[in-house]
Design a protein around this motif. Structure first.
Motif, PDB file in Angstrom:
ATOM      1  N   VAL A 108     -11.830  15.079 -13.284  1.00 43.25           N
ATOM      2  CA  VAL A 108     -11.649  14.222 -12.122  1.00 43.25           C
ATOM      3  C   VAL A 108     -11.595  15.079 -10.862  1.00 43.25           C
ATOM      4  O   VAL A 108     -10.790  16.010 -10.764  1.00 43.25           O
ATOM      5  CB  VAL A 108     -10.351  13.397 -12.235  1.00 43.25           C
ATOM      6  CG1 VAL A 108     -10.154  12.543 -10.985  1.00 43.25           C
ATOM      7  CG2 VAL A 108     -10.376  12.513 -13.477  1.00 43.25           C
ATOM      8  N   VAL A 109     -12.442  14.764  -9.887  1.00 41.31           N
ATOM      9  CA  VAL A 109     -12.404  15.457  -8.601  1.00 41.31           C
ATOM     10  C   VAL A 109     -11.915  14.535  -7.487  1.00 41.31           C
ATOM     11  O   VAL A 109     -11.534  15.009  -6.412  1.00 41.31           O
ATOM     12  CB  VAL A 109     -13.784  16.026  -8.220  1.00 41.31           C
ATOM     13  CG1 VAL A 109     -14.174  17.149  -9.167  1.00 41.31           C
ATOM     14  CG2 VAL A 109     -14.855  14.940  -8.196  1.00 41.31           C
ATOM     15  N   ARG A 110     -11.923  13.239  -7.737  1.00 43.11           N
ATOM     16  CA  ARG A 110     -11.444  12.285  -6.737  1.00 43.11           C
ATOM     17  C   ARG A 110     -10.967  11.033  -7.456  1.00 43.11           C
ATOM     18  O   ARG A 110     -11.660  10.510  -8.324  1.00 43.11           O
ATOM     19  CB  ARG A 110     -12.556  11.919  -5.746  1.00 43.11           C
ATOM     20  CG  ARG A 110     -12.168  10.892  -4.690  1.00 43.11           C
ATOM     21  CD  ARG A 110     -13.334  10.615  -3.751  1.00 43.11           C
ATOM     22  NE  ARG A 110     -13.012   9.666  -2.700  1.00 43.11           N
ATOM     23  CZ  ARG A 110     -13.178   8.341  -2.797  1.00 43.11           C
ATOM     24  NH1 ARG A 110     -13.681   7.826  -3.911  1.00 43.11           N
ATOM     25  NH2 ARG A 110     -12.848   7.560  -1.785  1.00 43.11           N
ATOM     26  N   GLN A 111      -9.762  10.560  -7.090  1.00 44.27           N
ATOM     27  CA  GLN A 111      -9.242   9.297  -7.612  1.00 44.27           C
ATOM     28  C   GLN A 111      -8.562   8.558  -6.484  1.00 44.27           C
ATOM     29  O   GLN A 111      -7.722   9.099  -5.769  1.00 44.27           O
ATOM     30  CB  GLN A 111      -8.252   9.521  -8.755  1.00 44.27           C
ATOM     31  CG  GLN A 111      -7.664   8.215  -9.296  1.00 44.27           C
ATOM     32  CD  GLN A 111      -6.826   8.403 -10.533  1.00 44.27           C
ATOM     33  OE1 GLN A 111      -7.011   9.384 -11.270  1.00 44.27           O
ATOM     34  NE2 GLN A 111      -5.903   7.498 -10.782  1.00 44.27           N
ATOM     35  N   VAL A 112      -8.927   7.282  -6.328  1.00 45.44           N
ATOM     36  CA  VAL A 112      -8.312   6.427  -5.322  1.00 45.44           C
ATOM     37  C   VAL A 112      -7.850   5.149  -6.012  1.00 45.44           C
ATOM     38  O   VAL A 112      -8.651   4.461  -6.652  1.00 45.44           O
ATOM     39  CB  VAL A 112      -9.280   6.086  -4.174  1.00 45.44           C
ATOM     40  CG1 VAL A 112      -8.560   5.273  -3.102  1.00 45.44           C
ATOM     41  CG2 VAL A 112      -9.881   7.345  -3.570  1.00 45.44           C
ATOM     42  N   ASP A 113      -6.560   4.850  -5.909  1.00 48.76           N
ATOM     43  CA  ASP A 113      -5.969   3.682  -6.557  1.00 48.76           C
ATOM     44  C   ASP A 113      -5.741   2.569  -5.543  1.00 48.76           C
ATOM     45  O   ASP A 113      -5.085   2.786  -4.514  1.00 48.76           O
ATOM     46  CB  ASP A 113      -4.632   4.048  -7.202  1.00 48.76           C
ATOM     47  CG  ASP A 113      -4.796   4.977  -8.398  1.00 48.76           C
ATOM     48  OD1 ASP A 113      -5.941   5.173  -8.843  1.00 48.76           O
ATOM     49  OD2 ASP A 113      -3.775   5.495  -8.881  1.00 48.76           O
ATOM     50  N   TYR A 114      -6.260   1.384  -5.862  1.00 50.12           N
ATOM     51  CA  TYR A 114      -6.116   0.209  -5.006  1.00 50.12           C
ATOM     52  C   TYR A 114      -5.285  -0.847  -5.725  1.00 50.12           C
ATOM     53  O   TYR A 114      -5.494  -1.122  -6.909  1.00 50.12           O
ATOM     54  CB  TYR A 114      -7.483  -0.384  -4.672  1.00 50.12           C
ATOM     55  CG  TYR A 114      -8.338   0.490  -3.781  1.00 50.12           C
ATOM     56  CD1 TYR A 114      -8.338   0.320  -2.401  1.00 50.12           C
ATOM     57  CD2 TYR A 114      -9.153   1.488  -4.328  1.00 50.12           C
ATOM     58  CE1 TYR A 114      -9.127   1.121  -1.578  1.00 50.12           C
ATOM     59  CE2 TYR A 114      -9.932   2.291  -3.512  1.00 50.12           C
ATOM     60  CZ  TYR A 114      -9.925   2.103  -2.144  1.00 50.12           C
ATOM     61  OH  TYR A 114     -10.704   2.894  -1.338  1.00 50.12           O
ATOM     62  N   SER A 115      -4.337  -1.440  -4.994  1.00 51.27           N
ATOM     63  CA  SER A 115      -3.506  -2.490  -5.573  1.00 51.27           C
ATOM     64  C   SER A 115      -3.018  -3.415  -4.467  1.00 51.27           C
ATOM     65  O   SER A 115      -3.184  -3.119  -3.276  1.00 51.27           O
ATOM     66  CB  SER A 115      -2.313  -1.882  -6.322  1.00 51.27           C
ATOM     67  OG  SER A 115      -1.507  -1.114  -5.432  1.00 51.27           O
ATOM     68  N   ASP A 116      -2.424  -4.529  -4.866  1.00 47.20           N
ATOM     69  CA  ASP A 116      -1.896  -5.500  -3.919  1.00 47.20           C
ATOM     70  C   ASP A 116      -0.403  -5.259  -3.726  1.00 47.20           C
ATOM     71  O   ASP A 116       0.375  -5.366  -4.681  1.00 47.20           O
ATOM     72  CB  ASP A 116      -2.146  -6.918  -4.444  1.00 47.20           C
ATOM     73  CG  ASP A 116      -1.500  -7.982  -3.584  1.00 47.20           C
ATOM     74  OD1 ASP A 116      -1.232  -7.714  -2.391  1.00 47.20           O
ATOM     75  OD2 ASP A 116      -1.276  -9.101  -4.097  1.00 47.20           O
ATOM     76  N   GLY A 117       0.003  -4.944  -2.503  1.00 46.61           N
ATOM     77  CA  GLY A 117       1.415  -4.691  -2.232  1.00 46.61           C
ATOM     78  C   GLY A 117       2.304  -5.893  -2.472  1.00 46.61           C
ATOM     79  O   GLY A 117       3.494  -5.750  -2.779  1.00 46.61           O
ATOM     80  N   ARG A 118       1.759  -7.113  -2.342  1.00 50.42           N
ATOM     81  CA  ARG A 118       2.556  -8.304  -2.639  1.00 50.42           C
ATOM     82  C   ARG A 118       2.885  -8.370  -4.130  1.00 50.42           C
ATOM     83  O   ARG A 118       3.994  -8.766  -4.501  1.00 50.42           O
ATOM     84  CB  ARG A 118       1.803  -9.567  -2.214  1.00 50.42           C
ATOM     85  CG  ARG A 118       1.844  -9.838  -0.718  1.00 50.42           C
ATOM     86  CD  ARG A 118       1.062 -11.079  -0.341  1.00 50.42           C
ATOM     87  NE  ARG A 118       1.284 -11.396   1.070  1.00 50.42           N
ATOM     88  CZ  ARG A 118       2.182 -12.250   1.530  1.00 50.42           C
ATOM     89  NH1 ARG A 118       2.970 -12.885   0.663  1.00 50.42           N
ATOM     90  NH2 ARG A 118       2.321 -12.476   2.814  1.00 50.42           N
ATOM     91  N   HIS A 119       1.940  -8.006  -4.969  1.00 54.86           N
ATOM     92  CA  HIS A 119       2.208  -8.059  -6.404  1.00 54.86           C
ATOM     93  C   HIS A 119       3.256  -7.026  -6.797  1.00 54.86           C
ATOM     94  O   HIS A 119       4.123  -7.302  -7.635  1.00 54.86           O
ATOM     95  CB  HIS A 119       0.918  -7.816  -7.193  1.00 54.86           C
ATOM     96  CG  HIS A 119       1.073  -8.016  -8.665  1.00 54.86           C
ATOM     97  ND1 HIS A 119       1.082  -9.262  -9.243  1.00 54.86           N
ATOM     98  CD2 HIS A 119       1.255  -7.130  -9.678  1.00 54.86           C
ATOM     99  CE1 HIS A 119       1.255  -9.144 -10.550  1.00 54.86           C
ATOM    100  NE2 HIS A 119       1.361  -7.852 -10.842  1.00 54.86           N
ATOM    101  N   PHE A 120       3.190  -5.849  -6.202  1.00 55.37           N
ATOM    102  CA  PHE A 120       4.190  -4.830  -6.493  1.00 55.37           C
ATOM    103  C   PHE A 120       5.541  -5.175  -5.882  1.00 55.37           C
ATOM    104  O   PHE A 120       6.592  -4.770  -6.371  1.00 55.37           O
ATOM    105  CB  PHE A 120       3.707  -3.469  -5.965  1.00 55.37           C
ATOM    106  CG  PHE A 120       4.586  -2.324  -6.373  1.00 55.37           C
ATOM    107  CD1 PHE A 120       4.615  -1.878  -7.676  1.00 55.37           C
ATOM    108  CD2 PHE A 120       5.394  -1.690  -5.443  1.00 55.37           C
ATOM    109  CE1 PHE A 120       5.427  -0.829  -8.056  1.00 55.37           C
ATOM    110  CE2 PHE A 120       6.221  -0.636  -5.810  1.00 55.37           C
ATOM    111  CZ  PHE A 120       6.230  -0.203  -7.122  1.00 55.37           C
ATOM    112  N   GLY A 121       5.519  -5.961  -4.798  1.00 56.28           N
ATOM    113  CA  GLY A 121       6.743  -6.329  -4.080  1.00 56.28           C
ATOM    114  C   GLY A 121       6.643  -5.864  -2.639  1.00 56.28           C
ATOM    115  O   GLY A 121       6.499  -4.658  -2.401  1.00 56.28           O
ATOM    116  N   ILE A 122       6.703  -6.791  -1.696  1.00 55.62           N
ATOM    117  CA  ILE A 122       6.514  -6.434  -0.296  1.00 55.62           C
ATOM    118  C   ILE A 122       7.567  -5.439   0.174  1.00 55.62           C
ATOM    119  O   ILE A 122       7.252  -4.451   0.855  1.00 55.62           O
ATOM    120  CB  ILE A 122       6.520  -7.694   0.592  1.00 55.62           C
ATOM    121  CG1 ILE A 122       5.298  -8.562   0.266  1.00 55.62           C
ATOM    122  CG2 ILE A 122       6.513  -7.307   2.069  1.00 55.62           C
ATOM    123  CD1 ILE A 122       5.249  -9.859   1.050  1.00 55.62           C
ATOM    124  N   ALA A 123       8.826  -5.679  -0.170  1.00 55.96           N
ATOM    125  CA  ALA A 123       9.887  -4.773   0.282  1.00 55.96           C
ATOM    126  C   ALA A 123       9.691  -3.371  -0.279  1.00 55.96           C
ATOM    127  O   ALA A 123       9.827  -2.372   0.440  1.00 55.96           O
ATOM    128  CB  ALA A 123      11.251  -5.325  -0.120  1.00 55.96           C
TER     129      ALA A 123
END
Length: 316
Positions: free
Chosen positions: A149-164
């Motif tokens: 791996v030379v590059r990894q970018v993780d995308y997710s929804d902050g609402r699902h993880f919890g806004i606070a």
């Protein structure tokens, strides 16, 4: 806990619990009684081996073996939701050194789908709540060189993880990285995938996706928790919603990953507060889209703005 170390550990620790793949990649590989089925139907055999080995070693909490799957130089890791940017092998290793030994035995981090080839790929994975207190549903874009791996970018929804929780760990906007390593790591995706990504981006900007999807295609927006099945339903949804979609007008492609069978693209749209995200694509033999999955950070939008977007999902 320091938000840099906390979230850097969270993002990118997705563990594929499938057994190692040998020979040709099956359509689906069953994890060893730990997680759900892992879909490898749009992954090459070599990619399947690379990914399963990488996350098998993460699951075993072996730092040395885990880091052996990452290139020493260059190597870029980014959490695209919180803006944590780790531009070296050593900075990522420090996170694993600190937190990997503390993971509880009940914690699970597993992939559900892999798209692409041994040069670049999309990996969808889940972090169970035991790992970091909240469930994480992530779509990651990965680039490889010689199996590392030379590059990894993780995308997710902050609402699902919890806004606070997301707001507490996110870097200030003034410090948010403007690039995620794509200016250093060359695009390794197939020309066919790049062509589909370009045409799709233009279609989503104009509201006209006619002819891009297979008859029985699936379109899912993980942030809106919405799914449309069938080209007619997809085309109708895009037509009524495109002006308000974060990945609609004003969107440009940041980076593409994957093969002619599947992969995805990272997008940027400065016209909206949710100004970046990722789209995962499965393609058929005619280069039509059989499945689209996107995620972006809904915590960047107000409840009222999200409600407007959700109203567009109603079929009439």
């Amino acid at each position: 806990m320091n938000p840099l170390t906390r979230r850097s550990a969270l993002a990118g620790l997705g563990a594929l619990t499938a057994t190692a793949v040998a020979g040709t990649a099956p359509a689906f590989a069953t994890p060893s009684g730990i997680g759900p089925v892992l879909d490898l139907s749009h992954a090459t055999p070599q990619l399947a081996r690379q990914v399963t080995a990488l996350f098998r070693d993460k699951t075993s909490r072996n730092v040395a073996r885990t880091m052996s799957h990452f290139a020493r130089r260059p190597m870029y890791y980014t959490d695209a939701t919180l803006g944590w940017y780790l531009p070296t092998w050593g900075s990522l290793k420090a996170i694993f050194d600190q937190y990997m030994p503390t993971w509880p035995a009940t914690a699970r981090s597993y992939a559900t789908r892999v798209l692409g080839d041994e040069r670049s790929a999309i990996v969808e994975f889940t972090d169970s709540p035991e790992l970091f207190g909240h469930e994480g549903r992530v779509i990651a874009a990965l680039d490889f060189t010689d199996g590392l791996v030379v590059r990894q970018v993780d995308y997710s929804d902050g609402r699902h993880f919890g806004i606070a929780a997301t707001n507490a760990a996110r870097v200030p906007d003034a410090q948010f990285p403007r690039t995620f390593g794509e200016d250093v790591i060359p695009d390794r995706s197939s020309p066919a995938l790049r062509d589909v990504a370009r045409r799709l981006t233009a279609a989503l900007a104009s509201g006209d996706t006619a002819g891009l999807f297979t008859v029985d295609a699936t379109f899912e927006d993980l942030t809106l928790h919405s799914t449309f099945v069938g080209a007619l339903a997809i085309d109708a949804y895009v037509k009524r919603a495109f002006r308000r979609l974060p990945y609609g007008p004003g969107t440009t492609i940041r980076h593409t990953v994957g093969s002619a069978r599947g992969g995805g693209y990272e997008w940027i749209n400065p016209a909206t507060p949710a100004d970046h995200g990722v789209v995962a694509l499965e393609l058929d033999s005619a280069r039509k889209i059989s499945r689209l999955t996107t995620v972006w950070d809904g915590s960047r939008l107000s409840d009222d703005a999200m409600t407007v977007l959700l109203s567009d999902t109603l079929e009439r």
